[in-house]
Design a protein around this motif. Structure first.
Motif, PDB file in Angstrom:
ATOM      1  N   TYR A 174       0.846  -1.202   0.000  1.00  0.00           N
ATOM      2  CA  TYR A 174       0.000   0.000   0.000  1.00  0.00           C
ATOM      3  C   TYR A 174       0.875   1.243   0.000  1.00  0.00           C
ATOM      4  O   TYR A 174       0.946   1.966   0.998  1.00  0.00           O
ATOM      5  CB  TYR A 174      -0.925  -0.011   1.220  1.00  0.00           C
ATOM      6  N   PRO A 175       1.558   1.530  -1.095  1.00  0.00           N
ATOM      7  CA  PRO A 175       2.509   2.652  -1.103  1.00  0.00           C
ATOM      8  C   PRO A 175       1.858   3.999  -0.829  1.00  0.00           C
ATOM      9  O   PRO A 175       2.504   4.879  -0.246  1.00  0.00           O
ATOM     10  CB  PRO A 175       3.116   2.590  -2.504  1.00  0.00           C
ATOM     11  N   GLN A 176       0.599   4.192  -1.234  1.00  0.00           N
ATOM     12  CA  GLN A 176      -0.042   5.487  -1.009  1.00  0.00           C
ATOM     13  C   GLN A 176      -0.445   5.676   0.453  1.00  0.00           C
ATOM     14  O   GLN A 176      -0.779   6.794   0.852  1.00  0.00           O
ATOM     15  CB  GLN A 176      -1.249   5.652  -1.924  1.00  0.00           C
ATOM     16  N   ALA A 177      -0.424   4.580   1.234  1.00  0.00           N
ATOM     17  CA  ALA A 177      -0.731   4.678   2.668  1.00  0.00           C
ATOM     18  C   ALA A 177       0.524   4.611   3.521  1.00  0.00           C
ATOM     19  O   ALA A 177       0.447   4.652   4.745  1.00  0.00           O
ATOM     20  CB  ALA A 177      -1.691   3.563   3.078  1.00  0.00           C
ATOM     21  N   ALA A 178       1.676   4.493   2.878  1.00  0.00           N
ATOM     22  CA  ALA A 178       2.941   4.418   3.608  1.00  0.00           C
ATOM     23  C   ALA A 178       3.276   5.780   4.225  1.00  0.00           C
ATOM     24  O   ALA A 178       2.783   6.815   3.773  1.00  0.00           O
ATOM     25  CB  ALA A 178       4.043   3.970   2.654  1.00  0.00           C
ATOM     26  N   PRO A 179       4.075   5.781   5.299  1.00  0.00           N
ATOM     27  CA  PRO A 179       4.801   4.633   5.840  1.00  0.00           C
ATOM     28  C   PRO A 179       3.997   3.896   6.915  1.00  0.00           C
ATOM     29  O   PRO A 179       3.191   4.496   7.630  1.00  0.00           O
ATOM     30  CB  PRO A 179       6.038   5.280   6.456  1.00  0.00           C
ATOM     31  N   PHE A 180       4.238   2.598   6.989  1.00  0.00           N
ATOM     32  CA  PHE A 180       3.731   1.794   8.098  1.00  0.00           C
ATOM     33  C   PHE A 180       4.850   1.717   9.133  1.00  0.00           C
ATOM     34  O   PHE A 180       5.976   1.321   8.814  1.00  0.00           O
ATOM     35  CB  PHE A 180       3.345   0.397   7.619  1.00  0.00           C
ATOM     36  N   THR A 181       4.554   2.102  10.348  1.00  0.00           N
ATOM     37  CA  THR A 181       5.567   2.175  11.393  1.00  0.00           C
ATOM     38  C   THR A 181       5.037   1.536  12.668  1.00  0.00           C
ATOM     39  O   THR A 181       3.840   1.246  12.800  1.00  0.00           O
ATOM     40  CB  THR A 181       5.936   3.638  11.696  1.00  0.00           C
ATOM     41  N   PHE A 182       5.927   1.350  13.621  1.00  0.00           N
ATOM     42  CA  PHE A 182       5.495   0.826  14.917  1.00  0.00           C
ATOM     43  C   PHE A 182       4.580   1.813  15.632  1.00  0.00           C
ATOM     44  O   PHE A 182       3.788   1.417  16.486  1.00  0.00           O
ATOM     45  CB  PHE A 182       6.707   0.509  15.789  1.00  0.00           C
ATOM     46  N   ASP A 183       4.658   3.087  15.291  1.00  0.00           N
ATOM     47  CA  ASP A 183       3.808   4.085  15.941  1.00  0.00           C
ATOM     48  C   ASP A 183       2.386   4.058  15.411  1.00  0.00           C
ATOM     49  O   ASP A 183       1.450   4.435  16.131  1.00  0.00           O
ATOM     50  CB  ASP A 183       4.395   5.488  15.743  1.00  0.00           C
ATOM     51  N   ASN A 184       2.180   3.651  14.153  1.00  0.00           N
ATOM     52  CA  ASN A 184       0.820   3.710  13.609  1.00  0.00           C
ATOM     53  C   ASN A 184       0.250   2.339  13.258  1.00  0.00           C
ATOM     54  O   ASN A 184      -0.802   2.248  12.641  1.00  0.00           O
ATOM     55  CB  ASN A 184       0.763   4.634  12.385  1.00  0.00           C
ATOM     56  N   THR A 185       0.925   1.270  13.644  1.00  0.00           N
ATOM     57  CA  THR A 185       0.475  -0.082  13.322  1.00  0.00           C
ATOM     58  C   THR A 185       0.507  -0.941  14.582  1.00  0.00           C
ATOM     59  O   THR A 185       1.518  -0.988  15.277  1.00  0.00           O
ATOM     60  CB  THR A 185       1.384  -0.716  12.249  1.00  0.00           C
ATOM     61  N   ARG A 186      -0.604  -1.591  14.866  1.00  0.00           N
ATOM     62  CA  ARG A 186      -0.669  -2.471  16.042  1.00  0.00           C
ATOM     63  C   ARG A 186       0.096  -3.758  15.765  1.00  0.00           C
ATOM     64  O   ARG A 186      -0.099  -4.409  14.737  1.00  0.00           O
ATOM     65  CB  ARG A 186      -2.118  -2.797  16.375  1.00  0.00           C
ATOM     66  N   ILE A 187       0.952  -4.145  16.707  1.00  0.00           N
ATOM     67  CA  ILE A 187       1.747  -5.361  16.582  1.00  0.00           C
ATOM     68  C   ILE A 187       1.443  -6.268  17.771  1.00  0.00           C
ATOM     69  O   ILE A 187       1.689  -5.906  18.925  1.00  0.00           O
ATOM     70  CB  ILE A 187       3.267  -5.059  16.560  1.00  0.00           C
TER      71      ILE A 187
END
Length: 611
Positions: free
Chosen positions: A255-268
């Motif tokens: 999903y390049p248009q929704a990047a970046p995916f980071t630890f701050d915005n993605t639940r792990i």
């Protein structure tokens, strides 16, 4: 603690055109430094992420999916067979077992896969990582489950644990083989497994997953867990974090248009069972706010605290004593001790008595002495009964042989007790592997021989107690003296777990009848130490649950035991609700299940799921 959810304002490209199994270079500095040999593939229209298009009926098939050409299976055939093997090795899919009815999901999940080799700083060998991104992934509610394989299994070794829960909910799932896996290497043919799972010679490919350092003329088979010389268990937590980093990297590409995916915005959320359970607990102790919750099922974890014992300690003890002790234990499940195993157990009793480890003049007296000795060292009768399965399958010896090599960081032909690995003739002598055996390694290998055409060569094999001398050598690496013993014990100490990060919600689930990783030696002391230190760890103990759901297809095991997977899924439900809405995590508890009895299907009443 909830992380902020980043809702992308721009439109999303959901149906990206990706070439199936196309290789491409890593992008960005993080990817370039950690990941290589990247590949991507699409899985839709009769194929899917969860079962490779097999569905429940295909997974229930007693034989694996066939190859059109046994010597040269396609990448698609290897993937489908690896999924079949991974499901069958972990979950009970038999009719009446409740899977897909009372718990779990096997509905088709279309999506994409991204895979690569990941390498820890300074590592000799890479580990595999693979991310599954369902088409239903919601970029406005970003969630990833990171799932290390159970045991020493290959890259799909946690599909029934994590994907069955996460993919139908629209979460991405990322796996790591945590430095083990089924990337075997044929020392005679000088052939290994490539990034796509096919087999090639060293001089014909530059993407082999594992190439051991070996002396000239070495023969047989090498594999990563035993021969990487890296003691991968010491780095389990870092393998898990690196897999999570790969998931973010893969999502950036999906999903390049929704990047970046980071630890701050993605639940792990990290989830695993057995060795995978130990791995997520090791990840929980790493610094930084990168991980939101942990669920560990039947974890192999070495903690600090009363009763804690190392896997190698109680495995070598069980390998020596349990065959004899079981002759004094009543109500053993059937099978697992056929007549030949019972006869060998009587020989073991006599060997132990001759060596002064047990007392008694008769087999019955010697068995009673061995039984009492194991009880005095923390084994329960419930664990002994379930552990009979590991005696029948020679699992204790298999684990001890591989782990001794791994803990001591021994290379090919360096095993301190003279063990090695090769394809075997009927008389147990070594032979060359066949092209068909090598071709199936990535799909059929469990990461620890015997299996997939690879067996254990025991240089100390001798009548009448054929495995005794080798096992005594393995045991001496734990309780003996000398450089090899110190080397192995130092490697074991490197695997000791610390406390989870403050504020991190952790749920531990363990069957009280576990005979491979008894909770008294593993999860119980871990939880006690963590809770004493004020960490947010909750503990479910499940009565009538042993270690191997996959063996509940055996009628007597089905009658006696309930599966553990539904409680792992329920724990995931609880941590998700906690992260979503702040719902309280459940209190510690013992879940009083009800065995279904002979010939009966599993019911919700049998599971007694906590509410």
């Amino acid at each position: 603690m909830n992380k902020p959810i980043l809702r992308a304002a721009c439109g999303l490209i959901v149906g990206l055109s990706l070439a199936s199994c196309a290789s491409r270079p890593a992008s960005g500095p993080a990817g370039a430094s950690m990941f290589s040999n990247e590949r991507s593939s699409v899985h839709r229209d009769g194929d899917d992420l969860l079962t490779g298009g097999l569905g429940l009926a295909g997974l229930r098939s007693m034989g694996p999916p066939a190859f059109a050409d046994a010597n040269a299976p396609t990448v698609e055939e290897l993937r489908r067979r690896a999924l079949w093997s991974s499901w069958r090795g972990i979950a009970d899919l038999a009719p009446g077992g409740g899977y897909g009815e009372l718990f779990g999901s096997l509905g088709a999940v279309p999506g994409r896969e991204f895979s690569a080799y990941a390498r820890l700083p300074g590592a000799r060998q890479p580990h595999r990582v693979l991310a599954q991104v369902p088409d239903a992934f919601d970029t406005g509610k970003r969630c990833v489950l990171v799932a290390p394989s159970s045991g020493s299994r290959g890259i799909y070794g946690a599909v029934s644990v994590a994907a069955a829960w996460g993919l139908p909910r629209g979460c991405a799932v990322v796996y790591t083989d945590k430095g083990a896996g089924s990337d075997y290497f044929d020392l005679d043919a000088q052939q290994g497994v490539r990034a796509d799972g096919s087999v090639a010679a060293v001089d014909a490919a530059d993407d082999l997953a594992f190439v051991p350092e070996a002396p000239t003329g070495a023969s047989g088979v090498a594999f990563k867990h035993a021969h990487s010389q890296e003691n991968p268990e010491a780095d389990w937590g870092r393998h898990v974090k690196q897999a999570a980093q790969f998931a973010l990297h893969a999502l950036d590409q999906a999903y390049p248009q929704a990047a970046p995916f980071t630890f701050d915005n993605t639940r792990i959320i990290a989830v695993g069972i057995s060795n995978g359970g130990g791995a997520v607990l090791r990840a929980a102790e790493l610094e930084g706010d990168w991980l939101d919750a942990v669920v560990a099922g039947e974890p192999n974890v070495l903690a600090n605290g009363h009763g804690a014992r190392a896997l190698y300690d109680y495995t070598t003890e069980a390998a020596l004593l349990m065959p004899c002790a079981l002759l004094d234990v009543d109500k053993l499940p059937q099978p697992p001790l056929p007549a030949a195993v019972q006869a060998g157990a009587a020989v073991r009793c006599a060997s132990l008595a001759a060596g002064g480890q047990v007392s008694g003049a008769t087999t019955a007296e010697q068995a009673r002495s061995a039984h009492e000795l194991m009880r005095s060292r923390g084994w329960t009768d419930e664990a002994l009964r379930a552990g009979a399965l590991s005696v029948a399958f020679d699992l204790w010896r298999a684990v001890a042989v591989t782990y001794a090599s791994a803990y001591g960081r021994y290379g090919v032909d360096e095993h301190p007790c003279g063990y090695s690995f090769a394809a075997l003739n009927p008389d147990l002598s070594a032979r060359a592997s066949t092209a068909a055996e090598r071709a199936a390694w990535i799909a059929d290998g469990s990461g620890i021989p015997p299996g997939a055409g690879v067996g254990i060569i025991d240089s100390k094999f001798a009548m009448p107690d054929v495995t005794l001398a080798g096992l005594q050598c393995l045991r001496a690496l734990w309780d003996g003296q000398g450089e090899d013993a110190r080397r192995v014990r130092a490697g074991i100490e490197q695997t000791r777990a610390g406390l989870p990060r403050k504020g991190l919600p952790v749920m531990v689930v363990h069957g009280l009848d576990d005979g491979l990783i008894p909770p008294a030696f593993s999860s119980a002391p871990y939880v006690a130490a963590a809770q004493s230190a004020g960490r947010d760890v909750r503990y479910w103990k499940v009565r009538n649950a042993q270690h191997f759901d996959g063996f509940l297809g055996l009628p007597d095991y089905a009658a006696r035991y309930v599966p553990l997977l539904p409680y792992v899924y329920a724990a995931l439900d609880r941590v998700q609700a906690h992260l979503d809405s702040g719902a309280a995590l459940p209190a510690d508890g013992t879940i009083n299940t009800v065995p279904r009895g002979p010939g009966k299907p599993l019911t919700a009443d049998s599971l007694a799921m906590p509410r």
